[in-house]
Design a protein around this motif. Structure first.
Motif, short mmCIF file in Angstrom:
data_model
loop_
_atom_site.label_atom_id
_atom_site.label_comp_id
_atom_site.label_asym_id
_atom_site.label_seq_id
_atom_site.Cartn_x
_atom_site.Cartn_y
_atom_site.Cartn_z
N TYR A 185 0.88 -1.31 0.02
CA TYR A 185 0.06 -0.02 0.03
C TYR A 185 0.78 1.23 -0.07
O TYR A 185 0.64 2.14 -0.72
CB TYR A 185 -1.01 0.07 1.20
CG TYR A 185 -2.03 1.06 1.15
CD1 TYR A 185 -2.97 0.74 0.19
CD2 TYR A 185 -2.07 2.33 1.69
CE1 TYR A 185 -4.23 1.65 -0.10
CE2 TYR A 185 -2.93 3.26 1.54
CZ TYR A 185 -4.07 2.83 0.62
OH TYR A 185 -4.92 4.02 0.43
N ASN A 234 2.81 1.82 -3.35
CA ASN A 234 1.77 2.02 -4.46
C ASN A 234 1.21 3.58 -4.11
O ASN A 234 1.02 4.26 -5.33
CB ASN A 234 0.44 1.20 -4.70
CG ASN A 234 1.24 -0.14 -5.08
OD1 ASN A 234 1.89 -0.23 -6.01
ND2 ASN A 234 0.52 -1.37 -4.23
N LYS A 235 0.90 4.03 -3.06
CA LYS A 235 0.44 5.30 -2.60
C LYS A 235 1.43 6.18 -3.15
O LYS A 235 1.09 7.27 -3.69
CB LYS A 235 0.17 5.29 -1.21
CG LYS A 235 -0.79 6.66 -1.01
CD LYS A 235 -1.24 6.56 0.43
CE LYS A 235 -1.77 8.19 0.62
NZ LYS A 235 -2.74 7.84 2.20
N TYR A 277 1.37 6.44 -6.85
CA TYR A 277 0.15 7.24 -7.37
C TYR A 277 0.47 8.57 -7.19
O TYR A 277 -0.30 9.38 -8.23
CB TYR A 277 -1.16 6.59 -6.47
CG TYR A 277 -2.29 7.18 -6.90
CD1 TYR A 277 -2.96 6.83 -8.11
CD2 TYR A 277 -3.12 8.24 -5.87
CE1 TYR A 277 -4.29 7.69 -8.36
CE2 TYR A 277 -4.27 8.47 -6.18
CZ TYR A 277 -4.76 8.49 -7.57
OH TYR A 277 -6.14 9.00 -7.68
N ASN A 292 2.37 -2.89 -7.55
CA ASN A 292 1.62 -2.99 -8.64
C ASN A 292 2.18 -2.40 -9.97
O ASN A 292 2.40 -1.03 -9.78
CB ASN A 292 0.03 -2.58 -8.44
CG ASN A 292 -0.65 -2.99 -9.66
OD1 ASN A 292 -0.74 -1.95 -10.63
ND2 ASN A 292 -1.46 -3.99 -9.60
N TYR A 336 1.28 1.14 -11.10
CA TYR A 336 1.59 2.26 -10.25
C TYR A 336 3.19 2.56 -10.38
O TYR A 336 3.80 3.66 -10.52
CB TYR A 336 1.14 2.09 -8.73
CG TYR A 336 -0.25 2.05 -8.68
CD1 TYR A 336 -1.15 3.11 -8.83
CD2 TYR A 336 -0.88 0.91 -8.37
CE1 TYR A 336 -2.50 3.22 -8.47
CE2 TYR A 336 -2.37 0.82 -8.30
CZ TYR A 336 -3.15 2.07 -8.41
OH TYR A 336 -4.42 2.00 -8.23
N HIS A 359 -6.00 2.84 -14.78
CA HIS A 359 -4.70 2.38 -14.57
C HIS A 359 -4.21 3.40 -13.40
O HIS A 359 -2.93 3.83 -13.56
CB HIS A 359 -3.84 2.38 -15.91
CG HIS A 359 -4.17 1.69 -16.84
ND1 HIS A 359 -5.25 1.78 -17.77
CD2 HIS A 359 -3.68 0.35 -17.24
CE1 HIS A 359 -5.50 0.98 -18.79
NE2 HIS A 359 -4.43 0.17 -18.63
N GLY A 360 -5.08 3.84 -12.52
CA GLY A 360 -4.37 4.50 -11.36
C GLY A 360 -4.19 5.92 -11.69
O GLY A 360 -3.49 6.70 -11.31
N PHE A 419 -7.61 4.83 -6.98
CA PHE A 419 -6.52 4.32 -6.16
C PHE A 419 -6.77 3.24 -5.45
O PHE A 419 -8.08 3.12 -5.41
CB PHE A 419 -5.74 5.43 -5.37
CG PHE A 419 -4.47 5.13 -4.51
CD1 PHE A 419 -3.53 4.22 -5.54
CD2 PHE A 419 -4.45 4.84 -3.25
CE1 PHE A 419 -2.48 3.63 -4.57
CE2 PHE A 419 -3.43 4.33 -2.39
CZ PHE A 419 -2.40 3.78 -3.18
N LEU A 420 -5.85 2.66 -4.86
CA LEU A 420 -6.22 1.47 -3.85
C LEU A 420 -7.10 1.54 -2.69
O LEU A 420 -7.41 0.63 -2.02
CB LEU A 420 -5.12 0.47 -3.70
CG LEU A 420 -4.37 0.19 -4.94
CD1 LEU A 420 -2.83 -0.57 -4.61
CD2 LEU A 420 -5.02 -0.74 -5.76
N TRP A 465 3.62 9.57 -16.80
CA TRP A 465 4.53 8.75 -17.61
C TRP A 465 4.82 9.63 -19.07
O TRP A 465 5.23 8.84 -19.81
CB TRP A 465 4.35 7.40 -17.79
CG TRP A 465 2.91 7.05 -18.12
CD1 TRP A 465 2.15 7.51 -19.07
CD2 TRP A 465 2.30 6.17 -17.64
NE1 TRP A 465 1.14 6.70 -19.20
CE2 TRP A 465 0.93 5.93 -18.15
CE3 TRP A 465 2.40 4.99 -16.77
CZ2 TRP A 465 -0.11 5.02 -18.21
CZ3 TRP A 465 1.48 3.93 -16.45
CH2 TRP A 465 0.26 3.93 -17.02
N ASP A 474 4.52 -7.28 -16.01
CA ASP A 474 5.42 -7.35 -14.74
C ASP A 474 5.71 -8.94 -14.45
O ASP A 474 5.35 -9.75 -14.93
CB ASP A 474 4.44 -7.07 -13.47
CG ASP A 474 3.04 -7.50 -13.46
OD1 ASP A 474 2.58 -7.95 -14.81
OD2 ASP A 474 2.45 -7.82 -12.66
#
Lengths: 114, 285
Positions: free
Chosen positions: A21, A24-25, A28, A74, A77, B59-60, B64-65, B86, B194
């Motif tokens: 987390y 990835n945060k 992000y 991930n 991200y 894709h983010g 977000f998660l 990107w 990945d």
């Protein structure tokens, strides 16, 4: 669990989503150009701000994608972080498979000939 | 009444957006991919859609998660693109149709698809690249985005995604406005970014998917999500968007056009254009 029995593949499930987390945060946050600049200016401070685990911090320090994935990253991200380093998905593929970028691209081309 | 006049599946690789920005359509690497869209655009001129429903995965950019919906439906008059981090150029906003969105949401929730509704929603390359490919002049009709989680497992199963599409297909058919609707599914086909298996591509499975999406979508519903990852790669699982798209085609479906090319970036790229003779099917019924 993250090992779903698929070779060379980590499924980003609840186990990995919890583990990764913080990393990835942080990644992000790189949707914001100001944050990308702040990371480049002081990587240590930026990673500390997002409370990366020691494993995540080392993986980022090494710019090593397989280590980042093992630490819960991930790829969607991580790609934003890779962009800061100027790496595209072919570069990431080459790094993860231990190939040169040229050999990795040739492998992709080869897949179309079969 | 509204009707679904066709379905379309296309890859949405971010590098396509960069290639468009750099004008590389005639470059030998890109030409076999971009040339497929010449025929798709001619087809669009024939079917003349007034609206689009697009199944894609974020894709983010918007999600977000911290909060990850399995299915999210845009309900905004406009959708903005934004910096994805990107280097893709940020494109101008896309038009939405909030009234149509809410009709679809009513239908979905009525069918027990308890979706997340979004009156503000950023759309990423998976949404804007297909629009750039199909309407390069920027004159796309209003679009309703339907975001399907393909990032954080557990993902909805292929069977569930087919049902989601069918629910939207029924909701479109019950919309009172005369409207010609195109349904798009984006992403895929086989690819994996990945892990030690990065670069995985499976042409044989892609061919099976193109055939089954066209003529026998039920032939895909017994696959689990893990099966699809095994056969198509961690990001090949974006096939779920194609399955949902196919579910919305409830008429007589036939292949209008297909283009398949390996590789674009790390991906086996595909474009599949499907006619859906909804009116004919209704008359026959």
């Amino acid at each position: 669990m993250a090992d779903h029995g698929i070779p060379g593949t980590t499924i980003f499930d609840g186990v990995m989503a919890r583990k990764g987390y913080a990393l990835n945060k942080m990644c992000y946050s790189f949707n914001d150009p100001g944050n990308r600049a702040a990371f480049l200016k002081d990587e240590d401070a930026y990673c500390a701000k997002y409370h990366l685990t020691a494993e995540q911090r080392e993986a980022v320090r090494h710019k090593n994608v397989l280590e980042m994935i093992a630490a819960g990253g991930n790829v969607y991200y991580l790609a934003k972080l890779a962009g800061i380093f100027g790496l595209n998905v072919q570069d990431l593929g080459a790094q993860q498979t231990g190939m040169t970028v040229e050999a990795f691209k040739a492998k992709l081309q080869e897949a179309g000939r079969n | 009444m509204a009707e679904v006049v066709g379905g379309l599946g296309t890859s949405h690789v971010p590098a396509i957006g960069n290639a468009i920005a750099k004008g590389l359509q005639q470059d030998p690497y890109w030409k076999p991919f971009f040339d497929g869209f010449i025929e798709a655009r001619a087809w669009l001129k024939r079917i003349k859609p007034d609206a689009v429903v697009m199944f894609y995965n974020d894709h983010g950019l918007n999600f977000f998660l911290d909060k990850m919906p399995t299915f999210a439906v845009g309900a905004a008059p406009q959708y903005n693109n934004a910096d994805e981090g990107w280097g893709l150029p940020v494109l101008r906003p896309c038009r939405g149709d909030a009234e149509f969105s809410w009709h679809l949401i009513e239908g979905l929730v009525g069918d027990e698809f308890d979706v997340t509704t979004c009156q503000e929603m950023l759309v990423d390359h998976a949404f804007v690249v297909p629009l750039q490919l199909l309407w390069p002049e920027g004159d796309a009709p209003p679009v309703v985005p339907v975001a399907v989680n393909t990032v954080q497992h557990p993902l909805a199963s292929p069977a569930r995604c087919l049902k989601l599409g069918r629910s939207i297909g029924r909701a479109i058919a019950s919309y009172k406005k005369d409207m010609r609707v195109l349904v798009i599914g984006t992403g895929g086909l086989s690819h994996q970014l990945d892990g030690a298996r990065a670069g995985f591509i499976n042409k044989e499975f892609d061919m099976e998917c193109i055939d089954k999406i066209t003529a026998n979508p039920e032939g895909l519903i017994n696959y689990t999500v893990d099966d699809i990852v095994r056969l198509s790669g961690t990001q090949g699982v974006e096939l779920l968007n194609w399955i949902a798209m196919r579910g919305a085609l409830l008429g007589r479906v036939s292949k209008a056009f297909c283009n398949y090319h390996i590789p674009i970036s790390n991906t086996a790229s595909a474009l599949l254009v499907l006619d859906n003779e909804a009116a004919e099917a209704r008359r026959a019924a």
